[in-house]
Design a protein around this motif. Structure first.
Motif, PDB file in Angstrom:
ATOM      1  N   GLU A 157     -83.955  -6.687 -44.563  1.00  0.00           N
ATOM      2  CA  GLU A 157     -83.798  -5.509 -45.417  1.00  0.00           C
ATOM      3  C   GLU A 157     -82.584  -5.671 -46.325  1.00  0.00           C
ATOM      4  O   GLU A 157     -81.457  -5.816 -45.846  1.00  0.00           O
ATOM      5  CB  GLU A 157     -83.671  -4.249 -44.560  1.00  0.00           C
ATOM      6  N   LYS A 158     -82.819  -5.614 -47.633  1.00  0.00           N
ATOM      7  CA  LYS A 158     -81.769  -5.855 -48.624  1.00  0.00           C
ATOM      8  C   LYS A 158     -80.620  -4.858 -48.528  1.00  0.00           C
ATOM      9  O   LYS A 158     -79.488  -5.169 -48.909  1.00  0.00           O
ATOM     10  CB  LYS A 158     -82.368  -5.791 -50.033  1.00  0.00           C
ATOM     11  N   GLN A 159     -80.910  -3.667 -48.048  1.00  0.00           N
ATOM     12  CA  GLN A 159     -79.870  -2.619 -48.008  1.00  0.00           C
ATOM     13  C   GLN A 159     -78.666  -3.047 -47.165  1.00  0.00           C
ATOM     14  O   GLN A 159     -77.580  -2.503 -47.318  1.00  0.00           O
ATOM     15  CB  GLN A 159     -80.454  -1.322 -47.470  1.00  0.00           C
ATOM     16  N   ASP A 183     -77.458  -6.215 -47.056  1.00  0.00           N
ATOM     17  CA  ASP A 183     -76.783  -7.378 -47.633  1.00  0.00           C
ATOM     18  C   ASP A 183     -75.440  -6.981 -48.235  1.00  0.00           C
ATOM     19  O   ASP A 183     -75.277  -5.870 -48.762  1.00  0.00           O
ATOM     20  CB  ASP A 183     -77.650  -8.020 -48.729  1.00  0.00           C
ATOM     21  N   THR A 241     -72.670  -6.860 -51.036  1.00  0.00           N
ATOM     22  CA  THR A 241     -72.818  -6.784 -52.506  1.00  0.00           C
ATOM     23  C   THR A 241     -71.533  -7.151 -53.244  1.00  0.00           C
ATOM     24  O   THR A 241     -71.412  -6.901 -54.437  1.00  0.00           O
ATOM     25  CB  THR A 241     -73.241  -5.358 -52.923  1.00  0.00           C
ATOM     26  N   PRO A 287     -86.363 -10.712 -47.464  1.00  0.00           N
ATOM     27  CA  PRO A 287     -86.712  -9.446 -48.128  1.00  0.00           C
ATOM     28  C   PRO A 287     -88.022  -9.536 -48.917  1.00  0.00           C
ATOM     29  O   PRO A 287     -88.740  -8.540 -49.044  1.00  0.00           O
ATOM     30  CB  PRO A 287     -85.522  -9.195 -49.063  1.00  0.00           C
ATOM     31  N   ASP A 288     -88.317 -10.734 -49.434  1.00  0.00           N
ATOM     32  CA  ASP A 288     -89.499 -10.889 -50.281  1.00  0.00           C
ATOM     33  C   ASP A 288     -90.515 -11.871 -49.718  1.00  0.00           C
ATOM     34  O   ASP A 288     -91.340 -12.417 -50.447  1.00  0.00           O
ATOM     35  CB  ASP A 288     -89.063 -11.350 -51.685  1.00  0.00           C
TER      36      ASP A 288
END
Length: 821
Positions: free
Chosen positions: A496-498, A500, A502, A365-366
């Motif tokens: 894409e973090k969306q 992941d 949670t 993501p980063d």
């Protein structure tokens, strides 16, 4: 002097060969006789085991259930391990090797693909890490069980089960982590969402998202849990392999139980179970009734072994899994419990993008992230060892380098597929949960123990002698929000973090029910929701055919007893067939046998009775019609038709008489679904004539629908397979309560079944000593023992044996003693 002629010399040579052959035959018979006498196939008498804390008594009843009486839980589990090894040594050895990715050491290169996949997942590595975090008391119990297994194997002596001689192997050392690893394999077998994700990815190369949903429909038609246009998303990033192969290379020599792992691990549709509980308001006795039948792969010997464990703080009887030190399904003297597979989405695939300049990193993501890499070495019988690297991303192991279909689907120069799976979490302590369940003194403490179950997630239906009935779903599943993101239906973009996870759904938000107003509870792998959480645990529930039929039968009588529970477990009306009956009965055909076949099936109502001609004709027609509609998907149909039935898709498309799926793309004219149906009927008649002869009166369901319990790994070996496998004509189909899932393209006979009730149990809480059970083989794993197969015919006829803590008669006695005298 007489010179010997050529003829007399030949005569002497033949005589010599005869005597040599006779001597060899005598030696073989003598060796076989010595082996059969020496093999300890019915353990009894007294065994000295100095590592025990105290002596243990084991009495076998007329159902061949061992009743273990010990002075501590550690000794009771030692004795259970000892029995598992004594009765199921080969089964445990093959399971240990399967879970460790070490089959190829004794079976050769045929099993290399399986070993590589299991090593890639890291089943045994995960088990070892999880075991390190187990409570000390639980570790001691697992160690005691392992010690019992190793003692049991040691006491077998030289006369081991014949499979060891055929493979040139010996029993290996059993460790506590082997038990934890086998629990993970059960979770893998009962999982399956990731394979559906992979199928949707594969289909997206050739179909739109709308068309993918037509082939793999959502549970509620037209209402998928995700609104993402995933096919377009994949096309935009150009994820696909530009030259996909047309088929996987697979070995026909392996039994289906292993090919399942080779092709689609845990990916069979309909792996689940039935269970239901009725409160005293609906029973003749005024106390609850409970029924359970898990639907797992049929194997010989069976996956289950019945046992009774009794020690201070422990008194439980029921079905154990050789390799795991607990009663998994069963009862105490106060309550009983049952499982069905919840089928949650606890597995997600992630598309990870490679760095074109550095294949050792992938896109996060980063920014770029390095793969975690480890080396694995697989030793292969009669072949050089193979070394390979296993990569892991932040989500989990990369499977596209060890699983042919995943590798084929994507452009591996630019992408890999990784797997996130709850069962691999270090926090998983499911075996500890089972041990706590076995030690529970009442239903409330039992429910507390359920909190420790991690994977596989199960629907637990319970009942007790005080009249309570309860449901509790137990295990972990990722939190998801309906219609947000992909909801786990297709592979996500790993950068894409969306997408992941949670966190996990809290235990308090899992489906549960206590003494409902309806006075009954039932689960059959259908959609099940919590009262306080509208988000389903998956988007891939099974069709509710079995559940709907169970409810019909519960509500069809005002009062139930054990007899009506038996009738329910034997029910073979298929609600997966009834929606198609109108079209089936309207077929028109000019085939010479058509009128006779139509006459034989005119009264068919969807009941898959063993002596029904209509059942066979219907299933042959439905099979050919399914092929007609979906074979245009080429290898994406042929590879999946068997692990999936495509029945939901078929029913939905036939609701539109002019569905484009009914049109044959190979012809110029436009065909309707009626045209497709008629053509399928002609094809079915040709198939049945070829398979069963030209007299339709011989076309009865029991001649085709054969339940096959396969031996690992000898089921496909000529002659040996017939000796080790068990077969029975069987009623039902893929959608009836008494289920018998059709193999379709996975077998030469598409109608045979290798997945059916692996166990049936019934519990009467008015008198738990009236409890009943049956499964499809026998308690023994020794093929030469009559107890290898003694329940087979009973199981096929829906008959039962007693499941009693206090049996009337004892057939043999085995004492494990710490002293000679």
């Amino acid at each position: 002097m007489k010179i010997p002629t050529q003829r007399s010399g030949l005569k002497s040579a033949l005589k010599g060969i005869f005597w040599l052959g006779s001597a060899a035959l005598v030696l073989i018979i003598a060796a076989g006789t010595i082996y059969l006498i020496s093999a300890q196939t019915n353990p009894s008498g007294k065994r000295i085991i100095k590592s025990l804390g105290d002596s243990v008594s084991i009495a076998f009843d007329e159902s061949d259930i061992p009743h273990i009486q010990a002075k501590s839980s550690t000794d009771a589990l030692f004795a259970l391990g000892y029995l598992h090894a004594s009765e199921r040594s080969w089964q445990m050895e093959i399971n240990r090797r399967l879970a460790s990715g070490r089959l190829s050491e004794i079976l050769g290169k045929e099993t290399f693909a399986i070993d590589r996949f299991i090593r890639t997942l890291g089943i045994k590595r995960a088990a070892e890490k999880q075991f390190d975090h187990y409570p000390i008391a639980t570790k001691r119990l697992l160690q005691s069980y392992a010690d019992g297994v190793n003692a049991g194997n040691a006491h077998l002596g030289w006369a081991l089960p014949v499979e060891y001689f055929l493979t040139g192997s010996k029993p290996g050392h059993w460790s506590p982590t082997d038990s934890v690893a086998w629990m993970l394999m059960m979770a893998l077998d009962l999982g399956g969402n990731w394979q559906k994700e992979l199928q949707r990815l594969e289909l997206s190369q050739f179909l739109t998202t709308k068309q993918v949903w037509e082939v793999m429909p959502p549970y509620t038609p037209g209402e998928p849990v995700s609104n993402v246009d995933f096919a377009k998303m994949y096309q935009e990033i150009d994820v696909f392999n530009p030259n996909p192969l047309t088929r996987d290379q697979k070995s026909k020599k392996l039994p289906a139980t292993e090919l399942t792992i080779n092709e689609v691990p845990g990916g069979k549709e309909g792996i689940g179970s039935n269970n239901w509980a009725l409160s005293g308001k609906l029973t003749a006795s005024g106390k609850p009734l409970l029924a359970n039948d898990p639907h797992l792969g049929l194997s010989a010997p069976a996956i289950w072994y019945m046992a009774h464990l009794e020690a201070p703080g422990l008194n439980v009887i029921g079905a154990t899994l050789p390799g795991i030190p607990a009663v998994v399904l069963g009862r105490t003297d106060k309550f009983a419990w049952s499982f069905t597979n919840t089928g949650p989405d606890v597995q997600d695939l992630y598309i990870e993008q490679l760095d074109p300049k550095n294949p050792g990193v992938y896109r996060g993501p980063d920014g770029p992230l390095p793969f975690k890499v480890r080396q694995e070495i697989i030793d292969i019988k009669d072949e050089p060892s193979v070394r390979f690297l296993v990569k892991e991303t932040r989500h989990g192991p990369v499977i596209s380098e060890s699983y042919a279909r995943a590798k084929r689907a994507i452009d591996t120069d630019r992408f890999v597929l990784s797997l996130r799976w709850t069962a691999l979490d270090i926090e998983n302590q499911s075996v500890a949960g089972l041990l706590d369940m076995n030690h529970a003194k009442d239903l409330n403490t039992f429910k507390q123990a359920l909190r420790k179950n991690y994977a596989p997630m199960q629907n637990v239906v319970m009942a007790d002698v005080d009249g309570n009935i309860s449901l509790q779903t137990t295990g972990v599943a990722p939190k998801r929000t309906l219609h947000q993101g992909l909801y786990g239906v297709a592979p996500a973009l790993g950068w894409e973090k969306q997408y992941d996870w949670t966190g996990y759904v809290p235990f308090e938000q899992l489906p549960n029910s206590n003494n409902p107003e309806a006075h009954w509870i039932a689960t059959a792998n259908q959609k099940i929701l919590a009262n306080n959480d509208p988000n389903p645990l998956t988007g891939d529930w099974d069709l509710p055919t079995r559940y709907d039929r169970i409810v019909d039968l519960i509500q069809g009588k005002s009062t139930h007893d054990l007899a009506s529970m038996k009738t329910m477990q034997a029910d073979t009306l298929s609600l997966g067939a009834t929606p198609l009956l109108e079209l089936f009965k309207s077929v028109q055909s000019t085939h010479p046998l058509a009128q006779q076949a139509i006459e034989l099936s005119k009264n068919f109502d969807g009941d898959m009775k063993i002596d029904s001609s209509g059942a066979l004709l219907f299933n042959a027609w439905a099979d050919q019609l399914t092929r007609k509609l979906f074979s245009r998907l080429t290898y994406l149909f042929t590879e999946n038709y068997g692990t999936r039935s495509f029945r939901h898709a078929l029913i939905l498309q036939l609701q539109n008489p002019n569905s484009p799926w009914c049109n044959d793309p190979k012809t110029e004219q436009i065909e309707s679904c009626v045209d497709a149906s008629n053509a399928a009927f002609d094809k079915a008649l040709e198939q049945l004539s070829s398979q069963f002869g030209s007299n339709p009166k011989n076309w009865v369901w029991g001649n085709a629908h054969i339940a096959v319990s396969e031996h690992r790994p000898l089921s496909k070996v000529p002659l040996l397979g017939n000796f080790f496998n068990l077969t029975q004509p069987f009623p039902g189909d893929s959608f009836s309560i008494n289920v018998g899932r059709l193999e379709l393209l996975r077998a030469d006979n598409p109608f045979e079944t290798k997945q059916a009730p692996s166990l049936r149990t019934l519990y009467d809480l008015a008198d738990l000593e009236q409890s009943l059970f049956v499964y499809q083989t026998g308690q023994s794993g020794w093929v030469q023992n009559k107890l290898y197969r003694n329940m087979s015919a009973l199981w096929a006829r829906n008959e039962y044996l007693p499941l009693q803590m206090k049996p009337q008669k004892i057939s043999r006695q085995l004492d494990l003693s710490i002293k000679e005298k």
